[in-house]
Design an enzyme around this catalytic site. Structure first.
Site, PDB file in Angstrom:
ATOM      1  N   GLY A  10      44.030  61.980  37.890  1.00  0.00           N
ATOM      2  CA  GLY A  10      42.951  61.769  38.865  1.00  0.00           C
ATOM      3  C   GLY A  10      42.000  60.675  38.411  1.00  0.00           C
ATOM      4  N   SER A 125      29.252  69.805  37.354  1.00  0.00           N
ATOM      5  CA  SER A 125      28.682  68.809  38.260  1.00  0.00           C
ATOM      6  C   SER A 125      27.182  69.023  38.409  1.00  0.00           C
ATOM      7  CB  SER A 125      29.347  68.980  39.630  1.00  0.00           C
ATOM      8  OG  SER A 125      28.631  68.272  40.614  1.00  0.00           O
ATOM      9  N   ALA A 126      26.478  67.929  38.685  1.00  0.00           N
ATOM     10  CA  ALA A 126      25.046  68.023  38.980  1.00  0.00           C
ATOM     11  C   ALA A 126      24.795  68.830  40.244  1.00  0.00           C
ATOM     12  CB  ALA A 126      24.452  66.621  39.122  1.00  0.00           C
ATOM     13  N   TYR A 149      32.409  74.687  46.944  1.00  0.00           N
ATOM     14  CA  TYR A 149      32.772  73.819  45.805  1.00  0.00           C
ATOM     15  C   TYR A 149      31.773  74.024  44.660  1.00  0.00           C
ATOM     16  CZ  TYR A 149      32.801  69.682  42.847  1.00  0.00           C
ATOM     17  OH  TYR A 149      32.792  68.841  41.757  1.00  0.00           O
ATOM     18  N   LYS A 153      32.071  75.702  40.607  1.00  0.00           N
ATOM     19  CA  LYS A 153      31.603  75.108  39.346  1.00  0.00           C
ATOM     20  C   LYS A 153      30.680  76.081  38.612  1.00  0.00           C
ATOM     21  CE  LYS A 153      33.770  71.235  39.620  1.00  0.00           C
ATOM     22  NZ  LYS A 153      34.957  71.077  38.779  1.00  0.00           N
ATOM     23  N   ASN A 179      26.717  60.904  39.353  1.00  0.00           N
ATOM     24  CA  ASN A 179      27.602  60.302  40.365  1.00  0.00           C
ATOM     25  C   ASN A 179      28.540  59.261  39.738  1.00  0.00           C
ATOM     26  OD1 ASN A 179      25.311  61.538  41.795  1.00  0.00           O
ATOM     27  ND2 ASN A 179      26.287  60.688  43.614  1.00  0.00           N
ATOM     28  N   ASN A 199      32.192  59.664  49.677  1.00  0.00           N
ATOM     29  CA  ASN A 199      31.154  59.205  48.753  1.00  0.00           C
ATOM     30  C   ASN A 199      30.758  57.763  49.026  1.00  0.00           C
ATOM     31  OD1 ASN A 199      32.967  61.248  46.730  1.00  0.00           O
ATOM     32  ND2 ASN A 199      30.780  61.600  46.952  1.00  0.00           N
ATOM     33  N   GLY A 293      22.909  69.062  53.976  1.00  0.00           N
ATOM     34  CA  GLY A 293      23.103  69.466  52.577  1.00  0.00           C
ATOM     35  C   GLY A 293      22.656  68.433  51.560  1.00  0.00           C
ATOM     36  N   ASP A 294      22.358  67.182  51.998  1.00  0.00           N
ATOM     37  CA  ASP A 294      21.941  66.159  51.033  1.00  0.00           C
ATOM     38  C   ASP A 294      20.519  66.397  50.541  1.00  0.00           C
ATOM     39  OD1 ASP A 294      24.272  64.780  50.998  1.00  0.00           O
ATOM     40  OD2 ASP A 294      23.558  63.030  52.106  1.00  0.00           O
TER      41      ASP A 294
HETATM   42  P1  NAD Z   1      40.378  63.818  41.328  1.00  0.00           P
HETATM   43  O1  NAD Z   1      40.708  64.573  42.558  1.00  0.00           O
HETATM   44  O2  NAD Z   1      40.623  62.351  41.310  1.00  0.00           O
HETATM   45  O3  NAD Z   1      41.152  64.458  40.065  1.00  0.00           O
HETATM   46  C1  NAD Z   1      41.440  65.830  39.991  1.00  0.00           C
HETATM   47  C2  NAD Z   1      42.905  65.954  39.588  1.00  0.00           C
HETATM   48  O4  NAD Z   1      43.236  67.340  39.480  1.00  0.00           O
HETATM   49  C3  NAD Z   1      43.867  65.350  40.613  1.00  0.00           C
HETATM   50  O5  NAD Z   1      44.760  64.472  39.937  1.00  0.00           O
HETATM   51  C4  NAD Z   1      44.596  66.562  41.197  1.00  0.00           C
HETATM   52  O6  NAD Z   1      45.922  66.237  41.582  1.00  0.00           O
HETATM   53  C5  NAD Z   1      44.528  67.550  40.039  1.00  0.00           C
HETATM   54  N1  NAD Z   1      44.602  68.971  40.441  1.00  0.00           N
HETATM   55  C6  NAD Z   1      43.828  69.624  41.349  1.00  0.00           C
HETATM   56  N2  NAD Z   1      44.216  70.904  41.435  1.00  0.00           N
HETATM   57  C7  NAD Z   1      45.241  71.083  40.546  1.00  0.00           C
HETATM   58  C8  NAD Z   1      46.063  72.186  40.180  1.00  0.00           C
HETATM   59  N3  NAD Z   1      45.936  73.378  40.769  1.00  0.00           N
HETATM   60  N4  NAD Z   1      47.004  72.000  39.221  1.00  0.00           N
HETATM   61  C9  NAD Z   1      47.159  70.792  38.639  1.00  0.00           C
HETATM   62  N5  NAD Z   1      46.436  69.713  38.949  1.00  0.00           N
HETATM   63  C10 NAD Z   1      45.483  69.855  39.908  1.00  0.00           C
HETATM   64  O7  NAD Z   1      38.853  64.142  40.970  1.00  0.00           O
HETATM   65  P2  NAD Z   1      37.882  63.456  39.917  1.00  0.00           P
HETATM   66  O8  NAD Z   1      36.867  62.693  40.669  1.00  0.00           O
HETATM   67  O9  NAD Z   1      38.662  62.796  38.855  1.00  0.00           O
HETATM   68  O10 NAD Z   1      37.163  64.753  39.357  1.00  0.00           O
HETATM   69  C11 NAD Z   1      37.628  65.424  38.202  1.00  0.00           C
HETATM   70  C12 NAD Z   1      36.814  66.679  38.008  1.00  0.00           C
HETATM   71  O11 NAD Z   1      35.432  66.333  37.902  1.00  0.00           O
HETATM   72  C13 NAD Z   1      36.915  67.692  39.147  1.00  0.00           C
HETATM   73  O12 NAD Z   1      36.936  68.994  38.608  1.00  0.00           O
HETATM   74  C14 NAD Z   1      35.640  67.467  39.921  1.00  0.00           C
HETATM   75  O13 NAD Z   1      35.219  68.623  40.597  1.00  0.00           O
HETATM   76  C15 NAD Z   1      34.676  67.086  38.828  1.00  0.00           C
HETATM   77  N6  NAD Z   1      33.546  66.267  39.298  1.00  0.00           N
HETATM   78  C16 NAD Z   1      33.805  65.113  39.974  1.00  0.00           C
HETATM   79  C17 NAD Z   1      32.740  64.345  40.456  1.00  0.00           C
HETATM   80  C18 NAD Z   1      32.988  63.081  41.254  1.00  0.00           C
HETATM   81  O14 NAD Z   1      32.082  62.630  41.944  1.00  0.00           O
HETATM   82  N7  NAD Z   1      34.168  62.463  41.182  1.00  0.00           N
HETATM   83  C19 NAD Z   1      31.418  64.762  40.215  1.00  0.00           C
HETATM   84  C20 NAD Z   1      31.192  65.934  39.495  1.00  0.00           C
HETATM   85  C21 NAD Z   1      32.283  66.678  39.040  1.00  0.00           C
HETATM   86  N1  UDP Z   2      25.621  58.201  51.587  1.00  0.00           N
HETATM   87  C1  UDP Z   2      25.473  57.398  52.709  1.00  0.00           C
HETATM   88  N2  UDP Z   2      26.602  57.055  53.400  1.00  0.00           N
HETATM   89  C2  UDP Z   2      27.843  57.468  53.037  1.00  0.00           C
HETATM   90  C3  UDP Z   2      27.988  58.278  51.896  1.00  0.00           C
HETATM   91  C4  UDP Z   2      26.839  58.641  51.199  1.00  0.00           C
HETATM   92  O1  UDP Z   2      24.363  57.007  53.070  1.00  0.00           O
HETATM   93  O2  UDP Z   2      28.826  57.128  53.726  1.00  0.00           O
HETATM   94  C5  UDP Z   2      24.411  58.546  50.802  1.00  0.00           C
HETATM   95  C6  UDP Z   2      24.173  60.037  50.688  1.00  0.00           C
HETATM   96  O3  UDP Z   2      23.386  60.479  51.782  1.00  0.00           O
HETATM   97  C7  UDP Z   2      23.449  60.132  49.332  1.00  0.00           C
HETATM   98  C8  UDP Z   2      24.058  58.992  48.524  1.00  0.00           C
HETATM   99  O4  UDP Z   2      24.626  58.094  49.477  1.00  0.00           O
HETATM  100  O5  UDP Z   2      22.071  59.850  49.491  1.00  0.00           O
HETATM  101  C9  UDP Z   2      25.166  59.449  47.566  1.00  0.00           C
HETATM  102  O6  UDP Z   2      26.114  60.199  48.309  1.00  0.00           O
HETATM  103  P1  UDP Z   2      27.516  60.638  47.667  1.00  0.00           P
HETATM  104  O7  UDP Z   2      28.274  61.392  48.720  1.00  0.00           O
HETATM  105  O8  UDP Z   2      28.192  59.448  47.068  1.00  0.00           O
HETATM  106  O9  UDP Z   2      27.098  61.576  46.449  1.00  0.00           O
HETATM  107  P2  UDP Z   2      26.318  62.998  46.451  1.00  0.00           P
HETATM  108  O10 UDP Z   2      25.669  63.206  47.768  1.00  0.00           O
HETATM  109  O11 UDP Z   2      27.365  63.978  46.158  1.00  0.00           O
HETATM  110  O12 UDP Z   2      25.302  62.863  45.360  1.00  0.00           O
END
Ligand code: NAD
Ligand code: UDP
Length: 338
Positions: A10, A125-126, A149, A153, A179, A199, A293-294
């Site tokens: 991922g 996550s935050a 979601y 967490k 982020n 996002n 939710g934002d």
């Molecule tokens: P991503 O979706 O790119 O990566 C997650 C990976 O997990 C994917 O490759 C998916 O195929 C794999 N996966 C999911 N369920 C599975 C299962 N049951 N078995 C095996 N593999 C599985 O997401 P990411 O952005 O790389 O995020 C990674 C982690 O960080 C996640 O847990 C996510 O919740 C957390 N996180 C992400 C963000 C963000 O903004 N990207 C922010 C905070 C936390």
């Molecule tokens: N946002 C936006 N347009 C979009 C996606 C996000 O204006 O198409 C804004 C959203 O309202 C927030 C910020 O960008 O203020 C970050 O959003 P994102 O979804 O990337 O992260 P999160 O809300 O999970 O922090």
């Protein structure tokens, strides 16, 4: 030292695999490709010059998860990225999120206990802070989640605290990401969202490359300097290095919690303007009502990670936008290009 990286194909996982290999660790990736593609693995192998081992494994499958550990008795630690992560989707499909995120983690922890593996780094996550009561957010701030979601967490964090208390062999690092944005400087790996991005930065990237017409900006009446939402954007390579630092520091039993952010808040307009500089042309946008939710503002106090892990984010917003654009320009259709 062999590290099992779940979700390692991922977005964040693939960058972290490269950072771990750079730091001299051996890595085994486990993923079921539910939200990633084999092309990501090919590129990680190409960039690292190593035939990184991969197990196609759905962690919801208890027997398959057990077999993974049985086949690799040298696993010494687990970094657990695998999970579903779309907040909106989780509201409509809560069963899917509880089933995937909780069951996978339980199966992993069960296998770890059985095979004597006790070091665990978890992608939190935050989002667990909800609408923050004060800024910047410290790790001891009140927790409040507003989506299935987010609840997965928080539940996993609490589960890990209970497990570590009952079995003092466990060493657990809870990493609360702010982020994550940007991409590897090679332009070979980056974020490849399915469908229309939720996002901000991937959405802007697709407008910049001409795949989407205009960016919806959700709300310009927040109590922030320009009225748009403020977030703490962190370069995915800094985040990846944060995992290496967390793993290295995981020497004593217990549960340790760290914010991984920069400590800086940027508004939606800040990001749009910096992205325009990176791509060299204007980003079309349209003002829209607030998104449900934002929150207005969310940014970290990252001092605990700095003081304890000796880790700090180094890359600035310009670098985040340049690297995001570099990946998007080279891969307009993400990993589907090949
Ligand atoms: P991503 O979706 O790119 O990566 C997650 C990976 O997990 C994917 O490759 C998916 O195929 C794999 N996966 C999911 N369920 C599975 C299962 N049951 N078995 C095996 N593999 C599985 O997401 P990411 O952005 O790389 O995020 C990674 C982690 O960080 C996640 O847990 C996510 O919740 C957390 N996180 C992400 C963000 C963000 O903004 N990207 C922010 C905070 C936390
Ligand atoms: N946002 C936006 N347009 C979009 C996606 C996000 O204006 O198409 C804004 C959203 O309202 C927030 C910020 O960008 O203020 C970050 O959003 P994102 O979804 O990337 O992260 P999160 O809300 O999970 O922090």
């Amino acid at each position: 030292m062999l590290i099992l990286v779940t979700g390692g194909t991922g977005y964040i996982g693939s960058h972290t695999v490269l950072a771990l290999l750079d730091a001299g660790y051996e890595v085994l990736i486990a993923d079921n490709y539910i939200n990633s593609k084999p092309e990501a693995l090919r590129r990680v192998r190409k960039l690292s010059g190593q035939d990184v081992p991969f197990a196609l494994c759905d962690l919801r499958d208890e027997a398959a998860t057990d077999a993974l550990f049985a086949a690799h008795p040298d696993i010494e630690a687990v970094i657990h990225f695998a999970g579903l992560k779309a907040v909106g989707e989780s509201v409509h499909k809560p069963f899917l999120y509880y089933d995937n995120n909780l069951k996978s983690t339980l199966n992993l922890l069960n296998a770890m206990q059985k095979y004597g593996v006790h070091a665990f780094v978890f992608s939190s996550s935050a989002t667990v802070y909800g609408d923050p009561v004060s800024l910047p957010i410290r790790e001891d701030a009140p927790l409040h989640v507003a989506s299935p979601y987010g609840r997965t967490k928080l539940m996993i964090e609490e589960m890990l605290r209970d497990i570590a208390q009952a079995d003092p062999a466990f060493r657990v690092s809870l990493l609360r990401y702010f982020n994550p944005v940007g991409a590897h400087p090679s332009g070979l790996i980056g974020e490849d969202p399915n469908g229309i991005p939720n996002n901000l930065m991937p959405f802007i990237a697709q407008v910049a490359v001409g795949k989407l017409d205009r960016l919806p900006i959700y709300g310009d009446d927040y109590d922030t300097p320009d009225g748009t939402g403020v977030r703490d954007y962190i370069h995915v390579c800094d985040l990846a290095e944060g995992h290496v630092a967390a793993l290295k520091a995981l020497t004593a039993p217990g549960v340790y919690t760290f914010n991984l952010g920069t400590g800086l808040g940027y508004s939606v307009f800040d990001i749009v303007h910096e992205y325009e500089r990176a791509c060299g042309h204007p980003i079309a946008y349209a003002m829209k009502p607030r998104r449900a939710g934002d929150v207005a503002s969310c940014y970290a106090d990252p001092s605990q990670a700095r003081d304890t892990l000796h880790w700090e984010a180094k890359r600035d917003l310009a670098q985040m936008c340049e690297d995001s654009w570099n990946f998007q320009r080279n891969n307009p259709d993400g990993y589907n290009d090949d």
